[in-house]
Write an enzyme that holds these catalytic residues in place. Sequence first.
Site, PDB file in Angstrom:
ATOM      1  CD  GLU A   1      -5.395   2.141  -4.027  1.00 22.72           C
ATOM      2  OE1 GLU A   1      -6.626   1.931  -3.991  1.00 22.72           O
ATOM      3  OE2 GLU A   1      -4.701   2.218  -3.008  1.00 22.72           O
TER       4      GLU A   1
ATOM      5  CG  HIS B   1      -2.003   1.013   1.174  1.00 21.07           C
ATOM      6  ND1 HIS B   1      -1.800   2.335   1.531  1.00 21.07           N
ATOM      7  CD2 HIS B   1      -3.296   0.923   0.793  1.00 21.07           C
ATOM      8  CE1 HIS B   1      -2.929   2.999   1.380  1.00 21.07           C
ATOM      9  NE2 HIS B   1      -3.852   2.177   0.935  1.00 21.07           N
TER      10      HIS B   1
END
Length: 234
Positions: free
Chosen positions: A146, A98
């Site tokens: 993303e 992440h």
Amino acid sequence: MYTKKTIKPPFFEIGPKQYLYGDDILDLALIADEASQKHNVQVIFTTPYPDIRRVAEQTRNLIVFAPHMDPIPVGRGLADVLPESVRAAGASGVMLNHVEKQLTYVTLKNTMQRAKELEMLTLLLADSMVEARAAALLAPDVITAEPSELIGTGKATKDLGYIHEAIDAIHSVNPNIYVLIGAGISTGEDVYNVIKAGADASGSSSAVACAVDKKAIVNEMLQAARQAWDERTT
């Protein structure tokens, strides 16, 4: 005996990060558990470490993920996150790389190997096409594409070209990897749009964790995921 879980689209990832803690985590997990069954949409629930066990034990439909782990063996490693520990606590999978917990490629590769040894599901994150292709070489179950600049903004990508490019980049390396489009997802419409455009899944963190009516937004998003998938595939 531990059995590796399976994922099938459409699915949805909810990650409360550190917006919630304690009983509020379990309350959200129970809402997601109920909504998952209602809408027939699998939910990956990426749980803070202290709550992995009780979320896993008190829900029936969620696929519980750890938010990270380290590529260490049993033994030394004070304050590191042992893969065997998170699996024993009830995590069926792990999220890695992440933007808030980025890893070097070597560390990511080694951590992926540990996850595979333990038959855990894996979700890797990438914010560029180069990262997406590199992540695909490691053969995770899911890659979340993303744009990092949209994370936490509440503004989902409107660029269908980005979605198609990300899917093509990942599938050009490994067509068996599921693609989750996230970042800034804040409404059911956002979820509908990315899945209708070709994604296998979507996900949300702050929009769900910070919502006043968490039950309403979770149901809105999962219903949108199911609707978009059914319209796209039938």
